[in-house]
Design a protein around this motif. Sequence first.
Motif, PDB file in Angstrom:
ATOM      1  N   VAL A 171      -1.599  -9.065  -0.197  1.00  0.00           N
ATOM      2  CA  VAL A 171      -1.906  -8.244  -1.373  1.00  0.00           C
ATOM      3  C   VAL A 171      -2.070  -6.800  -0.906  1.00  0.00           C
ATOM      4  N   LEU A 172      -1.248  -5.904  -1.439  1.00  0.00           N
ATOM      5  CA  LEU A 172      -1.379  -4.472  -1.174  1.00  0.00           C
ATOM      6  C   LEU A 172      -2.069  -3.828  -2.365  1.00  0.00           C
ATOM      7  N   THR A 173      -3.017  -2.908  -2.103  1.00  0.00           N
ATOM      8  CA  THR A 173      -3.802  -2.328  -3.184  1.00  0.00           C
ATOM      9  C   THR A 173      -3.709  -0.796  -3.189  1.00  0.00           C
ATOM     10  N   PRO A 174      -2.535  -0.240  -3.434  1.00  0.00           N
ATOM     11  CA  PRO A 174      -2.393   1.219  -3.368  1.00  0.00           C
ATOM     12  C   PRO A 174      -2.912   1.928  -4.620  1.00  0.00           C
ATOM     13  N   HIS A 175      -3.421   3.153  -4.427  1.00  0.00           N
ATOM     14  CA  HIS A 175      -3.575   4.054  -5.557  1.00  0.00           C
ATOM     15  C   HIS A 175      -2.242   4.789  -5.724  1.00  0.00           C
ATOM     16  N   GLY A 176      -2.175   5.712  -6.665  1.00  0.00           N
ATOM     17  CA  GLY A 176      -0.904   6.349  -6.975  1.00  0.00           C
ATOM     18  C   GLY A 176      -0.262   7.053  -5.802  1.00  0.00           C
ATOM     19  N   GLY A 177      -1.048   7.766  -5.007  1.00  0.00           N
ATOM     20  CA  GLY A 177      -0.504   8.479  -3.858  1.00  0.00           C
ATOM     21  C   GLY A 177       0.051   7.542  -2.806  1.00  0.00           C
ATOM     22  N   GLU A 178      -0.668   6.455  -2.532  1.00  0.00           N
ATOM     23  CA  GLU A 178      -0.194   5.475  -1.550  1.00  0.00           C
ATOM     24  C   GLU A 178       1.054   4.769  -2.064  1.00  0.00           C
ATOM     25  N   PHE A 179       1.091   4.491  -3.369  1.00  0.00           N
ATOM     26  CA  PHE A 179       2.287   3.868  -3.946  1.00  0.00           C
ATOM     27  C   PHE A 179       3.497   4.771  -3.759  1.00  0.00           C
ATOM     28  N   PRO A 207       8.831   5.777  -2.840  1.00  0.00           N
ATOM     29  CA  PRO A 207       8.975   7.142  -3.380  1.00  0.00           C
ATOM     30  C   PRO A 207       9.926   7.225  -4.562  1.00  0.00           C
ATOM     31  N   ASP A 208      10.933   6.358  -4.608  1.00  0.00           N
ATOM     32  CA  ASP A 208      11.887   6.401  -5.718  1.00  0.00           C
ATOM     33  C   ASP A 208      11.291   5.877  -7.019  1.00  0.00           C
ATOM     34  N   LEU A 209      10.149   5.197  -6.943  1.00  0.00           N
ATOM     35  CA  LEU A 209       9.500   4.648  -8.139  1.00  0.00           C
ATOM     36  C   LEU A 209       8.243   5.418  -8.523  1.00  0.00           C
ATOM     37  N   ALA A 210       7.926   6.465  -7.766  1.00  0.00           N
ATOM     38  CA  ALA A 210       6.660   7.172  -7.972  1.00  0.00           C
ATOM     39  C   ALA A 210       6.560   7.804  -9.354  1.00  0.00           C
ATOM     40  N   GLU A 211       7.631   8.440  -9.825  1.00  0.00           N
ATOM     41  CA  GLU A 211       7.583   9.075 -11.147  1.00  0.00           C
ATOM     42  C   GLU A 211       7.449   8.031 -12.250  1.00  0.00           C
TER      43      GLU A 211
END
Length: 285
Positions: free
Chosen positions: A149-157, A162-166
């Motif tokens: 299980v990875l638990t990123p906030h927006g910046g980590e995501f 990076p291609d899905l960040a927006e």
Amino acid sequence: MDITEITRQTLDLRPLRKGPGHKYDHGHALVLSGGAGRSGAARMAARGALRIGAGAVTLGVPPAAQLEVAMQVTAVMLQRVPDGAALTEALKDRRISALCLGPGLGLGDRAYSMVAAALAAPRLVLDADAITILAKDDALRAKLHPGAVLTPHGGEFARLAPDLAEMAKDDRADAKAEAAERAAARLNCVLLLKGPETVIAAPDGRTLRHRATEDRATPWLATAGAGDVLSGFITGLLARGIAPPPEAAALATYLHAEAARAHGPGLIAEDLPELLPQVLRQLGI
């Protein structure tokens, strides 16, 4: 896209109740700490795992942090884990049923070796620095699996995908969920994308969403360490083995928000594990 909303009505809370048995019947979580001066995040995660019902929790620490951590813990046990080789050896203990790493871990050679060794664990939570390390290394990301299980906030995501960040920041309905779903399928793991609207996506296409908005808003969770406690909650549930990783992440997310709502203004991360017994009683556990 089929999204399950996480609410009291959609969650099965019955597995949270403990039956008979000794502590190791209820799971043993290992939480890895960073070095001296960086152990607080792991200590909060460990406390969260203990409060949510793991029968035993051990903090794995480098020698330089051993005294610091020993002075701060009581029910949580302590074990020297200086590097990845030592972690591989520690995981041979069959009583360890879930692993957490990333909070306060650091980004040096020790941390890299820890992440590499941790990916052999069948149930684990990776947060914070562990996510940053994964984002930089294709070979490590290739070793992710559905028990992680990875638990990123927006910046980590954004570093992971990076291609899905927006798309993840898009206000359109279901855009964030779609971004998380695509990333989970690509990474072959469970991905919990944090925020007021938290999305949990599994690599098999299951998607769950928890909305802490409007009358259920929890702005007090915007405080240092709250995410570390959430990682601990998930790890404790995985250690107990009471739900598959996506459902464990969903249950932890719901309880995390309920603890914040129970406290209200003035919340700090250390409060969250201590509020959990009150929340569980109110839920009839």
